[in-house]
Structures are given as C-alpha cells and as structure tokens.
Design a protein around this motif. Structure first.
Motif: not given
Length: 644
Positions: A312, A201, A205
């Motif tokens: 992810t 993650w 991100n």
C-alpha cells in the motif's frame, strides 16, 4: 461583405482547437488512460510477490524464523528479490524490444487500430499465467512468472505506446506535436498512477491475486474499446515512403535504425555534408534513460529495504509520482513549451514558412490555364497553406538537456532520505523534472524528413527500451551489490552521475543548418577515375516558380494538390539548393578531360523548339521548366560534352 465574384459564398471561420469527447484525439487519450491503468494494476504487487516468493524459497533451506518483526527483512532476501526482479525486468525488456518490431509490422500490414487491439489482447493471457504462478509459489512460481514474459513478444506496453505515438505524430500538425506528445504521456502517467494505487490497495485488502484478475478484465475491456472506438487508419498512410524502395528481410527488420544514422545534408552552397544531430540525440536519450529509467523501481526497492514500505505504501508512492507527472505533462509542460519557444527564438532558428497570399477565384476564361495532368473534380479556392516542419525545436532541445540535469539533482538528493516521508517528497519532486521523453520525440520529428517520421519514432522507442533493458540489468546488479554491503543509498549517486553524462552528449546534438536539405542515401554521384572517361550525375533539380505564377501553379499541379507537406515555396527552395550543388559540381570539373552527362527530370531551357506551342504562354509553365542557360552547369566549357 465582398460583392465581387471572387468572394467565396461561405465566409471563412478559423478552425476550432477545442476537442469534443468524440474527437480522434480524445478517443486516443481515453485509450491511453485505460490501457496504461490496466497494465499497471500488477506492477507494485509484482515487487511484493517476488519478495514473498524469495522469502519462501529462502526458508525452505534455512532454519525457521524465530523472532519479532518481518521474517523476510534480511539482507539476503532483499538482495535475492532485487536480483530476481532485475532478471524479470531484463527478460521483459528483451522481449519488449522484439515486440516493437512486431508492432511496427502489424501497423504496416493491418493498420494502427488492429495492431493496437492485438497489443492489448495477448497481455490478457500473460496476466492469467502470472495469476497461476502465485498458486505455485517459491522457486517454481518465480520461474513461471518470469517465463510468462515471453508473451510480451506478441503484445505489450512497448507496442501500444509506439502505436499511440505514431498515430499522434500523423494526425497532429508539426507545431503541436511536442505538446501533444507530452499530453499523451501525461494521460498515460495518470493511468499509471491509478493502476499503481488501485493495484496496491486491492492487493492489500482483497488478496495478492486480485490485482492480476482485475488486470485481465480491464485489458479485455480495453481491447473491446479500441475495436469499437478507434477509427480505422489506412496502413499506407503511416509511412509516406514508396513501397518499392523499402528493404526486405533482415534489412527491413532493422530498417528503422537507419533513421538514427548520420544524415546527408545539402547546404545552401551546394556542399553535401554529414550531420550527426539525430545520432547524438539518440545516444543522449539512451544515456538519459539509463540514468533515470531505474528511478521508480529504485525508490520502491529502497523504501522496502530501508523504511519497510508495504504494497500500500509503495502503491501510494507510485500513485503520487504518476499523478504529479501526469498533471505536469498535461497542463504545465505544454505551457512551458509554448512560452519557451516564444522566448527562445533566435536568428539561428529555422524560420517557419509564411502562407502565400490567397489565390483569386478565376472569373474569366483567360484566367484558366491548360492542365497537363489529371486533377480532382473539385478544385480548392487557394493552394494548400505551407506547413512548417520545424516549429521551435531549439527550445525543445534546450528543455531536454536541463530536464535531465534537474532529474539527476533530485535523484541524488534521495540518498539523503532518513524518514519515510522523504521518499514521498522525492516521488513528488521527480515528476517536475519530467518532460524529456516528449521533448525528445518532438525534437526528433523535426530533425528527420516527414517520410522517416514513423521509422524514427520506432527507432527512438527501441533506443529507450534498450536503455531500460540496460538500466534494469546494470543498476539492478549495483543495487543488489550495495544492498549486501548495507549501502544501497549510493545507487542514487550513480544514477545522478550518468544523467550528467547524458546532458554532455546532448550538447553535441543540433538541428540541421538553416536552408539545408536532406539527401536520401540512394542519391549518389559518381565520377570516372581515369582521364577521358564519361561521368554521370543524377541532378534531382526542381523548377523555379516566380511569385506571380505561384497561385496558378499551386492550383493546377498534382504535386501540390496530393502530396502532403509540399508547397510551391518548398518546391522553389529545393530548386535553389539543388542548383547551387549542381553549379558547384560543374565548377569543380572545369578543365577536366571527361564527358559528363547530367540527367534531370525538369526541362532546363525555354527554347521554342523544345516547347509545345500550346503551352508557350501558359502561366503554369514554370512548374515544368526553368531556364538554366546562364548557369555554370550549362557552360559547355566545364564539360567535354553536355547532355540534358
């Protein structure tokens, strides 16, 4: 309440099995969780990083990409990234094998606490170098990333896992070791799941370099936690072997591997035989890890090449896999072991030693016996309870075999995946076939003597890493070759086939026969080859303590007060086996024209001329002497001369 003088002032209460947050077990499990999470923040991003670097290097020499979709979605790039990952894995595992010996040396010299801290500190430097390699990119970044694995020699996952398993083996009673190994691995898997998910993650991100920075901070915190919260353990307690008997130099470096060699056992009838249970266990585990060790990497590589998984997606896949595996090992695996052992008890399984009756507290002067050796100032109200070293290991071995069968079946089914969710389903089902690693360690600790337990765990960890080293190289090459042909799914079939071979090898592994005794390698027997020569034999016989004297002997002799896992019952059982062996040797020499000298530590006659008058009526005399004058080994007709 009892009113006689033999009643203890404080009543007995059963020991609590509940753990507090400050207990040693809990602190070790917390350490396992945060360390494993820290090591795995970068695992999924690493796969993606290699794919990007290989892609960058490819387009340095190829025409610019002109089209829709992912420019890195090419068989050449998939094959190249798989090859680079295999190379890095091979380098990493080779250094991890060396790291195992370094970690073992650190434990013996500095103790588990400092060794654990060092195993975490050096990886901080490694992830910093890896973060710098991302700024270089392409071929230079790949070389820099792979070279950073050299730091693994000084500290890495192999070392910290070995240290945690060794601590658990030392502080846990035999009956609970297999379950505790499973709980430890389960907590580790939950940490792995968190590391995979958070790392993926963060990479998706916040940027691909952020997981490496997070890992550096988290590993630093883990190191501080171990220094503050893990108690000091004397390195001398890690192994019960005498220091003067330990090998040095290269022999010491490879010493743990000796515990995997065939064992010498003395059977109840006195015969000394070779037993290969540990050797076949190690070979079976090697083959099993060879079959299943590549599965997590294979799932990620296959999902990227066939179903276009991004970091992810792969992080979620590994998080699901690790979380389910952790829950299974922490909560379901111990129950399976407990219920299975009760169901699997047979007449061929070694019987646990029964505790001796409670010893009365002496209340009259005549109840006290002369103590021939210096003892502690305080004396327990009863001798130490026997600890059964074999606790249901037969079921553990049974479980180990069938878990590999199920693992192979599920791995083979992954080849039939046609949708992305099929891969998630495989990632969910595979953990239900886990448990082979803790089961193998539980079986191992019951197959070897307690003095070899630490070395055996180190050797088994070495075997597992050698198998991982091999599987990354072998199946990495297989996957790369099949990916070039567009048939990468066939790699799953190869994994399943090797798993069946591992089960076949494990069928040859078995526990030592009931009543047998381990014979150290340095205990040898020699007979002259020519008539008239003199022969010597070292008979390591103990003494026979009758039931009525067990309490007094157990209270008075230092052997039973200060030697761990050694009881009066074990003392007498060893005497029976040794006497049977000595009588068999004597019977085989009957009629031979040779002089025989038998050297023994314990006295073998109760003749009043050989007993100090002070101790002739002592109730603990059987702790030092047993009358053998009616035994075959005493019969002078078996020997030209007999000396004791």
């Amino acid at each position: 309440m009892a009113t006689d003088e033999s009643a203890p002032l404080l009543g007995k209460s059963p020991p609590s099995r509940k753990w507090s947050l400050l207990s040693l077990h809990s602190r070790i499990l917390v350490a396992a969780f945060i360390i494993s999470a820290s090591f795995n923040y970068t695992q999924t991003p690493l796969l993606y990083v290699f794919r990007v670097m290989v892609c960058e290097e490819y387009y340095r020499h190829a025409p610019p990409y002109d089209g829709d979709g992912d420019r890195c979605s090419r068989n050449e790039i998939d094959s190249g990234s798989a090859a680079q990952i295999a190379i890095m894995g091979t380098i990493s595992i080779s250094f991890s094998i060396t790291n195992l010996f370094v970690a073992g040396w650190q434990m013996r010299k500095m103790g588990p606490k400092m060794a654990l801290a060092l195993q975490i500190f050096f990886p901080v430097l490694r992830v910093c170098v890896q973060a710098a390699s991302l700024l270089v990119g392409a071929k230079g970044g790949i070389i820099m990333m792979q070279a950073s694995q050299a730091i693994t020699i000084l500290g890495g996952p192999a070392g910290y896992i070995l240290i945690l398993n060794t601590i658990i083996a030392e502080i846990t009673e035999p009956a609970g070791r297999t379950s505790m190994f499973g709980i430890l691995q389960g907590v580790t898997m939950v940490g792995v799941a968190l590391g995979y998910f958070v790392g993926g993650w963060v990479a998706e991100n916040l940027g691909i370099i952020r997981p490496f920075q997070l890992a550096a901070v988290s590993l630093s915190f883990s190191c501080i936690y171990c220094l503050l919260c893990i108690p000091y353990i004397d390195p001398n307690t890690v192994s019960r072997e005498k220091r003067e008997t330990k090998p040095k130099g290269v022999t010491a470096f490879l010493g743990p591997l000796r515990s995997m060699a065939p064992q010498r056992l003395r059977l109840q009838d006195g015969r000394v035989v070779k037993h290969c249970g540990v050797m076949f266990l190690a070979l079976g585990i090697f083959t099993g890890v060879l079959a299943t060790g590549y599965a997590p990497t294979l799932l990620q590589m296959y999902s990227m090449t066939v179903f276009d998984f991004n970091p992810t997606n792969n992080s979620l896949l590994m998080a699901v896999n690790g979380l389910i595996r952790g829950v299974f090992l922490m909560f379901i695996f111990p129950q399976i072991i407990s219920l299975g052992r009760r169901w699997f008890k047979t007449s061929t399984e070694p019987v646990a030693l029964q505790p001796s009756p409670e010893s009365p507290i002496p209340t009259h002067p005549q109840d006290f016996d002369p103590v021939p050796a210096t003892v502690a100032d305080a004396e327990p109200t009863k001798p130490p309870l026997p600890v059964a070293e074999v606790e249901g290991g037969a079921f553990d071995l049974f479980f180990l075999r069938w878990s590999l069968v199920l693992d192979g079946v599920i791995t083979a089914l992954a080849a039939f995946a046609t949708r992305g969710w099929h891969i998630y389903l495989v990632g969910f089902l595979l953990p239900l076939a886990s448990g082979s690693a803790p089961a193998s360690k539980g079986v191992l600790t019951e197959m070897v003597p307690s003095s070899q337990r630490a070395d055996a765990l180190q050797a088994m960890t070495l075997v597992e890493y050698m198998a991982t080293f091999s599987t990354l190289g072998i199946f990495g090459a297989i996957f790369s070759s099949l990916a070039d042909l567009g048939k990468s799914y066939m790699t799953f079939y190869c994994n399943a086939a090797i798993a069946i071979v591992a089960v076949s090898i494990l069928l040859l592994s078995s526990f030592p026969p009931p009543g047998s005794e381990h014979v150290p390698d340095d205990v040898e027997e020699w007979h002259g080859s020519n008539e008239g020569e003199r022969s010597y034999t070292d008979a390591r016989s103990y003494s026979k303590v009758p039931p009525e004297a067990r309490d007094a002997v157990g209270r008075s002799l230092n052997d039973f007060r200060f030697i761990g896992d050694w009881t009066v019952e074990q003392h007498g059982g060893t005497f029976d086996a040794d006497l049977a062996w000595l009588n068999a040797q004597a019977a085989g020499l009957q009629g031979a024209d040779r002089r025989v000298v038998v050297l023994m530590h314990y006295s073998t006659a109760v003749d009043k001329r050989s007993v100090d008058p002070t101790h002739r009526t002592s109730r603990i005399a059987s702790g030092f002497v047993t009358d053998l004058t009616e035994q075959t080994c005493w019969d002078s007709r078996a020997f030209g001369a007999h000396t004791l």
